[in-house]
Design a protein around this motif. Structure first.
Motif, PDB file in Angstrom:
ATOM      1  N   SER A   1       1.452   6.060  -9.815  1.00  0.00           N
ATOM      2  CA  SER A   1       1.344   4.613 -10.034  1.00  0.00           C
ATOM      3  C   SER A   1       2.666   3.989 -10.471  1.00  0.00           C
ATOM      4  O   SER A   1       2.961   2.854 -10.103  1.00  0.00           O
ATOM      5  N   ASP A   2       3.477   4.728 -11.211  1.00  0.00           N
ATOM      6  CA  ASP A   2       4.774   4.200 -11.661  1.00  0.00           C
ATOM      7  C   ASP A   2       5.747   3.954 -10.508  1.00  0.00           C
ATOM      8  O   ASP A   2       6.704   3.192 -10.654  1.00  0.00           O
ATOM      9  N   PHE A   3       5.520   4.608  -9.365  1.00  0.00           N
ATOM     10  CA  PHE A   3       6.442   4.506  -8.231  1.00  0.00           C
ATOM     11  C   PHE A   3       6.045   3.442  -7.211  1.00  0.00           C
ATOM     12  O   PHE A   3       6.732   3.262  -6.204  1.00  0.00           O
ATOM     13  N   VAL A   4       4.942   2.739  -7.450  1.00  0.00           N
ATOM     14  CA  VAL A   4       4.481   1.732  -6.479  1.00  0.00           C
ATOM     15  C   VAL A   4       5.565   0.702  -6.155  1.00  0.00           C
ATOM     16  O   VAL A   4       5.797   0.417  -4.975  1.00  0.00           O
ATOM     17  N   PRO A   5       6.265   0.115  -7.138  1.00  0.00           N
ATOM     18  CA  PRO A   5       7.278  -0.882  -6.769  1.00  0.00           C
ATOM     19  C   PRO A   5       8.366  -0.324  -5.843  1.00  0.00           C
ATOM     20  O   PRO A   5       8.757  -0.996  -4.877  1.00  0.00           O
ATOM     21  N   ALA A   6       8.820   0.880  -6.095  1.00  0.00           N
ATOM     22  CA  ALA A   6       9.856   1.480  -5.236  1.00  0.00           C
ATOM     23  C   ALA A   6       9.314   1.753  -3.840  1.00  0.00           C
ATOM     24  O   ALA A   6       9.979   1.477  -2.835  1.00  0.00           O
ATOM     25  N   VAL A   7       8.102   2.284  -3.770  1.00  0.00           N
ATOM     26  CA  VAL A   7       7.502   2.580  -2.469  1.00  0.00           C
ATOM     27  C   VAL A   7       7.260   1.291  -1.695  1.00  0.00           C
ATOM     28  O   VAL A   7       7.565   1.188  -0.506  1.00  0.00           O
ATOM     29  N   ARG A   8       6.755   0.279  -2.362  1.00  0.00           N
ATOM     30  CA  ARG A   8       6.496  -0.993  -1.688  1.00  0.00           C
ATOM     31  C   ARG A   8       7.802  -1.643  -1.241  1.00  0.00           C
ATOM     32  O   ARG A   8       7.855  -2.301  -0.214  1.00  0.00           O
TER      33      ARG A   8
ATOM     34  N   GLY B   1       1.493  -3.837  -5.928  1.00  0.00           N
ATOM     35  CA  GLY B   1       1.466  -3.724  -4.469  1.00  0.00           C
ATOM     36  C   GLY B   1       0.648  -2.588  -3.904  1.00  0.00           C
ATOM     37  O   GLY B   1       0.583  -2.426  -2.681  1.00  0.00           O
ATOM     38  N   ALA B   2       0.029  -1.783  -4.749  1.00  0.00           N
ATOM     39  CA  ALA B   2      -0.831  -0.710  -4.227  1.00  0.00           C
ATOM     40  C   ALA B   2      -2.066  -1.323  -3.564  1.00  0.00           C
ATOM     41  O   ALA B   2      -2.505  -2.417  -3.936  1.00  0.00           O
ATOM     42  N   ASP B   3      -2.610  -0.607  -2.599  1.00  0.00           N
ATOM     43  CA  ASP B   3      -3.820  -1.055  -1.908  1.00  0.00           C
ATOM     44  C   ASP B   3      -5.073  -0.385  -2.455  1.00  0.00           C
ATOM     45  O   ASP B   3      -6.177  -0.893  -2.266  1.00  0.00           O
ATOM     46  N   ALA B   4      -4.899   0.751  -3.112  1.00  0.00           N
ATOM     47  CA  ALA B   4      -6.015   1.501  -3.685  1.00  0.00           C
ATOM     48  C   ALA B   4      -5.445   2.420  -4.756  1.00  0.00           C
ATOM     49  O   ALA B   4      -4.229   2.561  -4.888  1.00  0.00           O
ATOM     50  N   VAL B   5      -6.335   3.023  -5.524  1.00  0.00           N
ATOM     51  CA  VAL B   5      -5.922   4.026  -6.512  1.00  0.00           C
ATOM     52  C   VAL B   5      -6.714   5.302  -6.272  1.00  0.00           C
ATOM     53  O   VAL B   5      -7.779   5.282  -5.663  1.00  0.00           O
ATOM     54  N   ILE B   6      -6.169   6.388  -6.763  1.00  0.00           N
ATOM     55  CA  ILE B   6      -6.845   7.667  -6.721  1.00  0.00           C
ATOM     56  C   ILE B   6      -6.763   8.274  -8.110  1.00  0.00           C
ATOM     57  O   ILE B   6      -5.755   8.119  -8.804  1.00  0.00           O
ATOM     58  N   THR B   7      -7.834   8.919  -8.518  1.00  0.00           N
ATOM     59  CA  THR B   7      -7.842   9.561  -9.825  1.00  0.00           C
ATOM     60  C   THR B   7      -8.576  10.888  -9.731  1.00  0.00           C
ATOM     61  O   THR B   7      -9.527  11.031  -8.968  1.00  0.00           O
TER      62      THR B   7
END
Length: 125
Positions: free
Chosen positions: A57-64, A98-104
């Motif tokens: 989750s912390d990497f979402v901005p970089a990935v987006r 910017g994530a579209d979904a989450v996984i846990t």
């Protein structure tokens, strides 16, 4: 490519949508998903035709930043999200980024809590 509104109501274009993923059960179609942690990896995934990436989750901005089109699933890790409220907070932060979904990998109660809040959530087997 589908045009959608992301979780915050911003217009976006994605390779696939949550509805597409749900529809896979009956269509038999398969999608490719890889792990990405950087904008360079996300750009490479998009260029290669990969439809989905998963990242912490912390990497979402970089990935987006590397791809506005791939479907991004944010993994809620165990280090910072202890309680169900923490998990919900991290999920909302990832979706806002910017994530579209989450996984846990948490239990069914945590998955239900996120789903109850209308958050697209995947469990982990």
């Amino acid at each position: 490519m589908p045009r959608i509104l992301d979780y915050t109501g911003r217009e976006a274009v994605r390779t696939v949508t949550v509805a597409d993923i749900v529809g896979l059960k009956v269509s038999g179609r398969r999608l490719a998903q890889v792990t990405a942690s950087t904008s360079v990896e996300a750009t490479a995934a998009e260029t290669a035709g990969i439809e989905m990436v998963v990242c912490l989750s912390d990497f979402v901005p970089a990935v987006r930043a590397g791809s506005q089109q791939v479907f991004v699933t944010a993994a809620i890790d165990f280090s910072g999200a202890i309680t169900e409220d923490d998990i919900l907070r991290d999920a909302l932060t990832a979706l806002t980024a910017g994530a579209d979904a989450v996984i846990t990998a948490r239990g069914l109660d945590s998955v239900r809590r996120l789903a109850h809040e209308d958050i697209p959530v995947m469990g982990h087997l």
